[in-house]
Design a protein around this motif. Structure first.
Motif, PDB file in Angstrom:
ATOM      1  N   GLY A 193       0.815  -1.209   0.000  1.00 17.49           N
ATOM      2  CA  GLY A 193       0.000   0.000   0.000  1.00 17.49           C
ATOM      3  C   GLY A 193       0.851   1.261   0.000  1.00 17.49           C
ATOM      4  N   SER A 194       1.915   1.217   0.802  1.00 15.31           N
ATOM      5  CA  SER A 194       2.815   2.373   0.843  1.00 15.31           C
ATOM      6  C   SER A 194       3.491   2.571  -0.509  1.00 15.31           C
ATOM      7  CB  SER A 194       3.871   2.161   1.931  1.00 15.31           C
ATOM      8  OG  SER A 194       4.790   3.226   1.956  1.00 15.31           O
ATOM      9  N   ARG A 195       3.880   1.459  -1.143  1.00 18.17           N
ATOM     10  CA  ARG A 195       4.501   1.569  -2.460  1.00 18.17           C
ATOM     11  C   ARG A 195       3.519   2.134  -3.478  1.00 18.17           C
ATOM     12  NH1 ARG A 195       7.597  -4.316  -2.680  1.00 18.17           N
ATOM     13  NH2 ARG A 195       9.390  -3.715  -1.363  1.00 18.17           N
ATOM     14  N   ARG A 196       2.266   1.681  -3.403  1.00 18.09           N
ATOM     15  CA  ARG A 196       1.265   2.205  -4.332  1.00 18.09           C
ATOM     16  C   ARG A 196       1.030   3.695  -4.100  1.00 18.09           C
ATOM     17  NH1 ARG A 196      -1.260  -2.836  -3.350  1.00 18.09           N
ATOM     18  NH2 ARG A 196      -2.545  -1.906  -1.713  1.00 18.09           N
ATOM     19  N   GLU A 197       0.952   4.090  -2.821  1.00 25.66           N
ATOM     20  CA  GLU A 197       0.767   5.513  -2.525  1.00 25.66           C
ATOM     21  C   GLU A 197       1.957   6.324  -3.011  1.00 25.66           C
ATOM     22  OE1 GLU A 197       0.098   5.806   1.626  1.00 25.66           O
ATOM     23  OE2 GLU A 197      -1.918   4.950   1.562  1.00 25.66           O
ATOM     24  N   THR A 198       3.163   5.787  -2.794  1.00 25.85           N
ATOM     25  CA  THR A 198       4.356   6.488  -3.258  1.00 25.85           C
ATOM     26  C   THR A 198       4.363   6.613  -4.777  1.00 25.85           C
ATOM     27  OG1 THR A 198       5.615   5.656  -1.358  1.00 25.85           O
ATOM     28  CG2 THR A 198       6.881   6.463  -3.241  1.00 25.85           C
ATOM     29  N   GLU A 199       3.981   5.529  -5.464  1.00 28.61           N
ATOM     30  CA  GLU A 199       3.948   5.551  -6.918  1.00 28.61           C
ATOM     31  C   GLU A 199       2.893   6.534  -7.422  1.00 28.61           C
ATOM     32  OE1 GLU A 199       4.882   4.689 -10.866  1.00 28.61           O
ATOM     33  OE2 GLU A 199       5.956   4.376  -8.986  1.00 28.61           O
ATOM     34  N   MET A 200       1.732   6.556  -6.754  1.00 31.27           N
ATOM     35  CA  MET A 200       0.687   7.498  -7.139  1.00 31.27           C
ATOM     36  C   MET A 200       1.150   8.940  -6.925  1.00 31.27           C
ATOM     37  SD  MET A 200      -2.713   5.560  -5.646  1.00 31.27           S
ATOM     38  CE  MET A 200      -3.768   6.976  -5.992  1.00 31.27           C
ATOM     39  N   ALA A 201       1.813   9.171  -5.781  1.00 30.69           N
ATOM     40  CA  ALA A 201       2.325  10.520  -5.509  1.00 30.69           C
ATOM     41  C   ALA A 201       3.387  10.912  -6.541  1.00 30.69           C
ATOM     42  CB  ALA A 201       2.910  10.576  -4.101  1.00 30.69           C
TER      43      ALA A 201
END
Length: 204
Positions: free
Chosen positions: A113-121
């Motif tokens: 989830g953190s990776r997805r949020e980072t990628e989205m950001a």
């Protein structure tokens, strides 16, 4: 005498029968606990856990099988508790491993989830950067277009001034020519009038 012998025989038979009953009960307890340990060790989910506790439980069952009558009750209690402890420990270790597995899965889910949020950001930042770059390019294009238009307007204004100056020169030249032509015409009329007067005088 025969009667006494018969009574002794009956008593010995009764004692033997009681002993046989106790022995059979002992064998049943040993078999029950041994079977419980066998089921635990062959259990595909928890059989490989609590090996030390299972070994101590088997030792306790073996001691029960060899215990004397007066030690029987205590040995049975110890054996039953050891078997229960082996199963409970195996179940506890399995539960701990399952909890550890769930914790790792939870951590992995959080990490994903953190990776997805980072990628989205990161993607949003890149999108905004591209928008800003496009806005800068458009502003520069508009400034360049405005400068070019201003230069063209200035050039047109300069050309218009030059044209106006040239037209003024032509107009001045035409006016001068017209003035000269008018002067010449007046001079010619005056001369013609003068000549006519002279001829009249000569005729008289």
């Amino acid at each position: 005498m025969k009667h006494l012998t018969l009574r002794l025989s009956t008593l010995l038979f009764a004692v033997a029968a009681v002993g046989s009953v106790h022995a059979a009960k002992d064998d049943m307890d040993v078999a029950r606990l041994s079977n419980s340990l066998d089921q635990l060790s062959s259990d595909p989910s928890i059989g490989t856990y609590a090996q030390a506790e299972q070994a101590r439980a088997r030792d306790a069952v073996n001691q029960l099988a060899q215990a004397r009558s007066r030690d029987r009750t205590h040995a049975l209690y110890i054996a039953e508790r050891r078997v229960d402890l082996a199963r409970a420990t195996a179940q506890l270790q399995d539960a701990q491993l399952q909890i550890g597995k769930l914790d790792r899965e939870h951590d992995q889910i959080q990490l994903d989830g953190s990776r997805r949020e980072t990628e989205m950001a990161r993607r949003e930042l890149e999108r905004q950067r591209l928008q800003y770059q496009a806005a800068q390019e458009e502003s520069a294009r508009q400034l360049a277009a405005g400068a070019e238009a201003a230069a063209q307007a200035q050039a047109q204004a300069d050309q218009a001034k030059k044209l106006a100056a040239a037209q003024a020169k032509v107009a001045n030249a035409a006016k001068k020519q017209a003035d000269l032509a008018a002067q010449a015409a007046r001079a010619m009329r005056q001369q013609m009038q003068g000549d006519s007067t002279t001829n009249k005088d000569q005729g008289k």
